[in-house]
Design an enzyme around this catalytic site. Structure first.
Site, mmCIF file in Angstrom:
data_model
loop_
_atom_site.group_PDB
_atom_site.id
_atom_site.type_symbol
_atom_site.label_atom_id
_atom_site.label_comp_id
_atom_site.label_asym_id
_atom_site.label_seq_id
_atom_site.Cartn_x
_atom_site.Cartn_y
_atom_site.Cartn_z
ATOM 1 N N ASP A 239 8.388 4.887 13.648
ATOM 2 C CA ASP A 239 9.043 3.842 14.433
ATOM 3 C C ASP A 239 10.509 3.588 14.068
ATOM 4 O OD1 ASP A 239 8.117 2.751 12.067
ATOM 5 O OD2 ASP A 239 6.948 1.142 12.973
ATOM 6 N N ASP B 97 1.086 5.013 1.419
ATOM 7 C CA ASP B 97 0.528 6.004 2.334
ATOM 8 C C ASP B 97 1.058 7.383 1.976
ATOM 9 O OD1 ASP B 97 -0.735 3.943 3.739
ATOM 10 O OD2 ASP B 97 1.077 3.566 4.910
ATOM 11 N N ASP C 73 0.851 -1.199 0.000
ATOM 12 C CA ASP C 73 0.000 0.000 0.000
ATOM 13 C C ASP C 73 0.883 1.243 0.000
ATOM 14 O OD1 ASP C 73 0.904 0.111 2.686
ATOM 15 O OD2 ASP C 73 -0.834 -1.064 3.331
#
Ligand code: ATP
Ligand code: MG
Length: 422
Positions: free
Chosen positions: A142, A53, A51
């Site tokens: 992260d 983003d 995907d």
């Protein structure tokens, strides 16, 4: 700190046209917008991202005003879903982790009202909607390799955290103070295992040390989110590697607690089989894997029940016991617990070979047979029994009518053959 990399080697043809169009429209409306996160990382590795983003300086309401079909989703972490037909592009506003007004709460959720960023008194982020700039957004992500920004129009790559060097040295490193980042959101522990297994990256030393130090924080993750992350961890085609990593970090007992010894050879077979199926584009179910992981727990609990109580009672009690062990770690959807119970009940039916046509017609027959197959491979069911069921299915495949002569007069069931000839 902000490094612009021009020859990133990203193939612009791999960029999703819908994500590119979202960026184009946001920019035309005067906002800043980039492809971000895992998609850029995967492109740099020459992989096709699953995907794309988008990150932007537009606020959620501003994003919605640019697109006709867009809506804000999430409370803890607000993002906007922009719809193109059935496809959704996730668009997130730049965030900061330096919100001076952030609230600290214990269990008094009233205090969360109206707050953009909320952290519990033990340091876990409960709400993360304080807007910031692009650099702040990079720093709150992260891992260094998940904090790239890519401009699909000018083919520019921005790296704020040294992710490019880490990617080159195949290293997975948390941004900032590793322990603090894991305490903030312990799901990052599971994300580390998943990304490391999927991309073959080694977990950098300080990050690995922090995972060991903070592993018990996993308990703080909401039961539902833990389930969802475990699905991602084990259903992404690298289940065996992810499981090994979870073992190395002593996480298995926290994620899949049991009161008896696990049948690790059976579990290994199931993990390998899951990976093989993903590689061959065949469907996989997490519920099946759960039924394998908890099969020995179920079996032992079944044996412990008084035989005089009858099969249904013993099966129900044993199922409750095994599923409650799992539920002490995570929330499992109803369909998954029903699935596991059916697969377990099927083992007895498959072993008894009574009314095989009826068994074959059961909704979960195939999953039940798959467990029998794995059990036969590790010596916990007879191979002859598995072979009998395989042949029985094959012969039924040629003869789909449920009450055809051929099926009614199928070859002598295994049980009879066994008692008669051996
Ligand atoms: P995948 O290929 O599995 O989608 P991903 O890295 O893209 O991996 P997503 O869950 O799609 O994972 O998240 C998109 C990006 O959002 C990540 O790359 C990371 O920058 C950021 N992100 C996601 N989860 C967290 C988290 N728990 N803490 C901080 N940043 C996160
Ligand atoms: Mg992603």
């Amino acid at each position: 700190m902000r490094e612009s990399i021009s020859n990133s080697g990203i193939d612009p043809n791999r960029i999703d046209r819908r994500a590119k169009s979202v960026i184009g429209r946001l920019r035309s409306a005067g906002f800043d917008a980039w492809i971000v996160g895992g998609a850029v990382r995967d492109l740099l590795l020459g992989r096709q991202p699953k995907d794309f983003d988008v990150a932007t300086d537009a606020l959620p309401e501003e994003i919605c005003s640019v697109f006709q079909r867009a809506r804000v989703v999430g409370r803890r972490f607000k993002i906007v879903h922009v719809q193109h037909g059935r496809h959704v592009t996730e668009v997130a506003t730049y965030r900061t982790s330096h919100d001076k007004d952030q609230a600290k709460v214990t269990s008094n959720f009233e205090e969360m009202r109206g707050q953009a960023r909320v952290v519990s008194t033990d340091g876990v982020i409960l709400r993360d909607n304080a807007w910031g700039n692009q650099q702040e957004d990079a720093l709150r992500r992260d891992f260094t390799i998940n904090a790239f920004y890519y401009d699909p129009f000018n083919e520019e790559l921005i790296d704020f955290c040294g992710g490019y060097a880490d990617l080159k040295s195949q290293s997975l490193r948390l941004i900032g103070n590793p322990e603090a980042r894991l305490i903030e959101d312990p799901v990052r522990i599971l994300r580390a295992l998943r990304i490391s297994a999927k991309l073959g990256l080694s977990i950098e030393r300080q990050t690995a040390r922090a995972i060991r130090a903070c592993k018990d924080m996993i308990e703080k993750v909401s039961p539902r989110r833990k389930y969802d992350e475990c699905v991602k961890l084990l259903m992404n085609g690298h289940a065996e590697k992810s499981w090994r990593l979870a073992e190395d970090f002593a996480l298995i007992d926290l994620l899949f607690p049991t009161s008896s010894r696990r049948n690790s050879t059976l579990i290994d077979k199931a993990l390998q089989n899951t990976d093989l199926r993903v590689a061959e584009n065949r469907p996989v179910t997490f519920a099946f894997l759960l039924s394998v992981v908890y099969f020995s727990e179920y079996q032992l609990a079944f044996e412990r029940q008084d035989e005089a109580e009858g099969f249904e009672y013993r099966h129900a009690q044993a199922g409750n016991h095994a599923l409650n062990e799992l539920r002490s770690a995570m929330a499992i959807p109803r369909y998954a617990s029903l699935f596991a119970r059916d697969v377990w009940a099927l083992q007895a039916r498959l072993e008894s070979v009574k009314r095989p046509n009826k068994t074959l017609a059961l909704e979960r027959f195939r999953a039940g047979y798959d467990l029998l197959h794995l059990r036969a491979e590790v010596g916990s069911a007879e191979q002859a029994l598995r072979d009998w069921w395989q042949e029985f299915q094959d012969s039924s495949d040629h003869c789909p009518a449920p009450h055809s002569r051929r099926r009614r007069h199928a070859r002598t069931p295994y049980r009879h053959r066994r008692t008669g000839t051996h």
